[in-house]
Design a protein around this motif. Structure first.
Motif, PDB file in Angstrom:
ATOM      1  N   ILE A  82      -7.847   4.425 -15.844  1.00  0.00           N
ATOM      2  CA  ILE A  82      -7.759   4.296 -17.293  1.00  0.00           C
ATOM      3  C   ILE A  82      -6.478   4.991 -17.742  1.00  0.00           C
ATOM      4  N   ILE A  83      -5.537   4.245 -18.285  1.00  0.00           N
ATOM      5  CA  ILE A  83      -4.250   4.787 -18.705  1.00  0.00           C
ATOM      6  C   ILE A  83      -4.106   4.614 -20.214  1.00  0.00           C
ATOM      7  N   SER A 119     -17.145  -1.298 -10.331  1.00  0.00           N
ATOM      8  CA  SER A 119     -17.534  -0.287 -11.312  1.00  0.00           C
ATOM      9  C   SER A 119     -18.720  -0.799 -12.112  1.00  0.00           C
ATOM     10  N   LEU A 120     -19.635   0.118 -12.453  1.00  0.00           N
ATOM     11  CA  LEU A 120     -20.765  -0.262 -13.291  1.00  0.00           C
ATOM     12  C   LEU A 120     -20.282  -0.757 -14.657  1.00  0.00           C
ATOM     13  N   ALA A 121     -19.059  -0.367 -15.050  1.00  0.00           N
ATOM     14  CA  ALA A 121     -18.497  -0.796 -16.328  1.00  0.00           C
ATOM     15  C   ALA A 121     -18.371  -2.310 -16.414  1.00  0.00           C
ATOM     16  N   GLY A 146      -6.459  -2.288 -27.657  1.00  0.00           N
ATOM     17  CA  GLY A 146      -5.808  -0.987 -27.627  1.00  0.00           C
ATOM     18  C   GLY A 146      -6.713   0.134 -27.155  1.00  0.00           C
ATOM     19  N   ASN A 147      -7.903  -0.197 -26.662  1.00  0.00           N
ATOM     20  CA  ASN A 147      -8.874   0.796 -26.196  1.00  0.00           C
ATOM     21  C   ASN A 147      -8.806   0.861 -24.670  1.00  0.00           C
ATOM     22  N   PRO A 148      -8.297   1.978 -24.092  1.00  0.00           N
ATOM     23  CA  PRO A 148      -8.126   2.041 -22.638  1.00  0.00           C
ATOM     24  C   PRO A 148      -9.432   1.892 -21.867  1.00  0.00           C
ATOM     25  N   ASN A 149     -10.547   2.347 -22.447  1.00  0.00           N
ATOM     26  CA  ASN A 149     -11.830   2.214 -21.753  1.00  0.00           C
ATOM     27  C   ASN A 149     -12.270   0.757 -21.670  1.00  0.00           C
ATOM     28  N   LEU A 150     -12.056   0.019 -22.766  1.00  0.00           N
ATOM     29  CA  LEU A 150     -12.430  -1.388 -22.754  1.00  0.00           C
ATOM     30  C   LEU A 150     -11.492  -2.192 -21.861  1.00  0.00           C
ATOM     31  N   ILE A 151     -10.229  -1.805 -21.836  1.00  0.00           N
ATOM     32  CA  ILE A 151      -9.269  -2.470 -20.943  1.00  0.00           C
ATOM     33  C   ILE A 151      -9.685  -2.262 -19.491  1.00  0.00           C
ATOM     34  N   TYR A 152     -10.068  -1.025 -19.161  1.00  0.00           N
ATOM     35  CA  TYR A 152     -10.533  -0.722 -17.801  1.00  0.00           C
ATOM     36  C   TYR A 152     -11.760  -1.574 -17.468  1.00  0.00           C
ATOM     37  N   PRO A 221     -18.491  13.702 -20.098  1.00  0.00           N
ATOM     38  CA  PRO A 221     -18.429  12.235 -20.124  1.00  0.00           C
ATOM     39  C   PRO A 221     -19.192  11.680 -21.319  1.00  0.00           C
ATOM     40  N   MET A 222     -18.941  10.413 -21.592  1.00  0.00           N
ATOM     41  CA  MET A 222     -19.592   9.769 -22.738  1.00  0.00           C
ATOM     42  C   MET A 222     -20.850   9.021 -22.323  1.00  0.00           C
ATOM     43  N   ALA A 223     -21.243   9.151 -21.083  1.00  0.00           N
ATOM     44  CA  ALA A 223     -22.419   8.439 -20.588  1.00  0.00           C
ATOM     45  C   ALA A 223     -23.307   9.396 -19.823  1.00  0.00           C
ATOM     46  N   ASP A 224     -24.571   9.022 -19.695  1.00  0.00           N
ATOM     47  CA  ASP A 224     -25.562   9.917 -19.091  1.00  0.00           C
ATOM     48  C   ASP A 224     -25.798   9.656 -17.609  1.00  0.00           C
ATOM     49  N   SER A 225     -25.205   8.623 -17.052  1.00  0.00           N
ATOM     50  CA  SER A 225     -25.499   8.276 -15.670  1.00  0.00           C
ATOM     51  C   SER A 225     -24.465   8.871 -14.724  1.00  0.00           C
ATOM     52  N   PHE A 226     -24.870   9.029 -13.464  1.00  0.00           N
ATOM     53  CA  PHE A 226     -23.964   9.565 -12.456  1.00  0.00           C
ATOM     54  C   PHE A 226     -24.404   9.073 -11.089  1.00  0.00           C
ATOM     55  N   ILE A 227     -23.515   9.234 -10.123  1.00  0.00           N
ATOM     56  CA  ILE A 227     -23.843   9.011  -8.723  1.00  0.00           C
ATOM     57  C   ILE A 227     -22.957   9.944  -7.909  1.00  0.00           C
ATOM     58  N   ASP A 228     -23.519  10.545  -6.881  1.00  0.00           N
ATOM     59  CA  ASP A 228     -22.765  11.468  -6.048  1.00  0.00           C
ATOM     60  C   ASP A 228     -21.805  10.693  -5.148  1.00  0.00           C
ATOM     61  N   ILE A 229     -20.610  11.223  -4.994  1.00  0.00           N
ATOM     62  CA  ILE A 229     -19.589  10.574  -4.172  1.00  0.00           C
ATOM     63  C   ILE A 229     -20.083  10.309  -2.754  1.00  0.00           C
ATOM     64  N   ARG A 230     -20.943  11.176  -2.229  1.00  0.00           N
ATOM     65  CA  ARG A 230     -21.440  10.995  -0.859  1.00  0.00           C
ATOM     66  C   ARG A 230     -22.332   9.767  -0.751  1.00  0.00           C
ATOM     67  N   ASP A 231     -23.079   9.468  -1.816  1.00  0.00           N
ATOM     68  CA  ASP A 231     -23.904   8.262  -1.821  1.00  0.00           C
ATOM     69  C   ASP A 231     -23.049   7.017  -2.001  1.00  0.00           C
ATOM     70  N   VAL A 232     -21.969   7.143  -2.769  1.00  0.00           N
ATOM     71  CA  VAL A 232     -21.043   6.020  -2.931  1.00  0.00           C
ATOM     72  C   VAL A 232     -20.401   5.670  -1.590  1.00  0.00           C
ATOM     73  N   ALA A 233     -19.926   6.694  -0.882  1.00  0.00           N
ATOM     74  CA  ALA A 233     -19.302   6.458   0.420  1.00  0.00           C
ATOM     75  C   ALA A 233     -20.307   5.835   1.395  1.00  0.00           C
ATOM     76  N   ARG A 234     -21.525   6.352   1.371  1.00  0.00           N
ATOM     77  CA  ARG A 234     -22.552   5.837   2.275  1.00  0.00           C
ATOM     78  C   ARG A 234     -22.853   4.368   1.987  1.00  0.00           C
ATOM     79  N   ALA A 235     -22.886   3.997   0.708  1.00  0.00           N
ATOM     80  CA  ALA A 235     -23.151   2.604   0.340  1.00  0.00           C
ATOM     81  C   ALA A 235     -22.076   1.676   0.907  1.00  0.00           C
ATOM     82  N   HIS A 236     -20.815   2.096   0.821  1.00  0.00           N
ATOM     83  CA  HIS A 236     -19.722   1.277   1.354  1.00  0.00           C
ATOM     84  C   HIS A 236     -19.853   1.096   2.862  1.00  0.00           C
TER      85      HIS A 236
END
Length: 347
Positions: A82-83, A119-121, A146-152, A221-236
């Motif tokens: 997001i830039i 991304s879940l986005a 002009g909204n970087p989050n929506l662009i992402y 963050p603006m959202a309530d959800s999360f996932i641990d990086i270790r679970d993300v890596a494991r999923a891949h």
């Protein structure tokens, strides 16, 4: 299977470096792709692994990936960030072109297994989270908002759509998209080599957790959800050996923890378990309290039946917070040991 040879694009990033670390620990051979000075950083980060090789690519959208030949699979993690100020149309085009170029290069190299970090986005905000569900943003809205989050969000959505279209046209290839929500937790072991000077941008989404060490200036963050990086890596990594799309259909998986994040609990936890950090923590009441999320939940049955990823073994919020903060402090200490001033960016 553990001797498979895997390409990881974006291997110097927060997500790519943890996937690379887990692959190497599991016995895979890995070629990690980066550009510029990050190539030497990568070599230093994974120097103890004889099965690792760093490879330079200057442009993910047009680079020569001939080094893919002889490899077994690709994990494509290189992704747009997001830039705030950017050519929105170019960013959208780059997100799609980069993914398609990697897929085409993999096809040309005879690689039939590709896993992509999405991304879940890219899904509707409150679900449903099926393989063919997408956020309603249009290209026209993204280019003009002009909204970087929506662009992402648009970058991820239209990249996903292009990837799935490519997969449909090339059924000989097996493509999986792993789409996590906010990824936090520890930095990969050796990450200090990837950030030899003070660079919080390299923390990526983990910065949200790091920022609770900023006292009165946290960035929640603006959202309530999360996932641990270790679970993300494991999923891949599990996706590398998952059943092919020809037998289970499109493989695009939304990924988030069944529990919500709780930054007030994180502050309390660090106060009790890491007392030396107490003076760095923000006031308890500054952290958000999320309403109960009543949106449709992730299809955990598919995650388990197709990927073999069970929600019962996801890293807990407690472990995410404590292990994450411990790793951030370790990187801070590596900077301080070099005489560098560690000043976290303001909101």
């Amino acid at each position: 299977m553990s001797q498979q040879a895997i390409i990881v694009t974006g291997a110097s990033g927060y997500v790519g470096s943890y996937i690379t670390y887990q692959l190497l620990e599991d016995g895979y051979k890995v070629k990690g792709v980066a550009r510029g000075e990050k190539v030497s950083f990568l070599r230093n980060a994974f120097a103890k692994y004889p099965a690792f090789e760093a490879v330079e690519i200057m442009d993910i959208s047009s680079g020569d990936f001939s080094f893919m030949r002889g490899m077994d699979a690709v994990i494509h993690c290189a992704a747009p960030m997001i830039i705030e100020k950017a050519d929105h149309e170019a960013a959208l085009k780059g997100a799609v072109d980069g993914s398609l170029h990697v897929l085409q290069q993999a096809k040309d190299a005879g690689i039939k297994k590709v896993v992509v970090t999405g991304s879940l986005a890219s899904f509707p905000r409150f679900g449903p989270y099926g393989p063919d569900d997408f956020h309603p943003v249009t290209l026209e809205e993204a280019k003009s908002c002009g909204n970087p989050n929506l662009i992402y969000t648009a970058e991820k959505k239209f990249a996903d759509m292009a990837i799935l279209d490519f997969a449909d046209k090339h059924p000989e290839m097996d493509v999986t998209i792993i789409s996590p929500t906010l990824i936090i937790g520890p930095l990969a072991p050796g990450f200090s080599h990837l950030v030899p000077t003070v660079n919080f941008r390299a923390f990526s989404s983990a910065f949200y957790l790091y920022s609770i060490l900023n006292g009165s200036n946290p960035q929640f963050p603006m959202a309530d959800s999360f996932i641990d990086i270790r679970d993300v890596a494991r999923a891949h990594i599990l996706a590398l050996n998952s059943p092919p799309s020809s037998s289970v259909g499109r493989k695009r998986f939304a990924l988030k923890h069944p529990d919500q994040s709780n930054f007030r609990q994180a502050i309390e936890l660090l106060t009790a378990e890491r007392p030396l950090l107490k003076e760095r923590l923000p006031p308890l009441l500054s952290a958000p309290v999320w309403p109960e999320n009543k949106g449709k939940m992730i299809d955990f049955n598919n995650l388990e039946s197709i990927l073999g990823l069970k929600k019962e073994v996801f890293m807990s919020w407690r472990d995410t917070v404590l292990d994450g903060v411990d790793s951030y402090v370790a990187v801070e200490n590596s900077w301080k040991a070099k005489g560098l001033e560690v000043v976290s960016p303001a909101r």
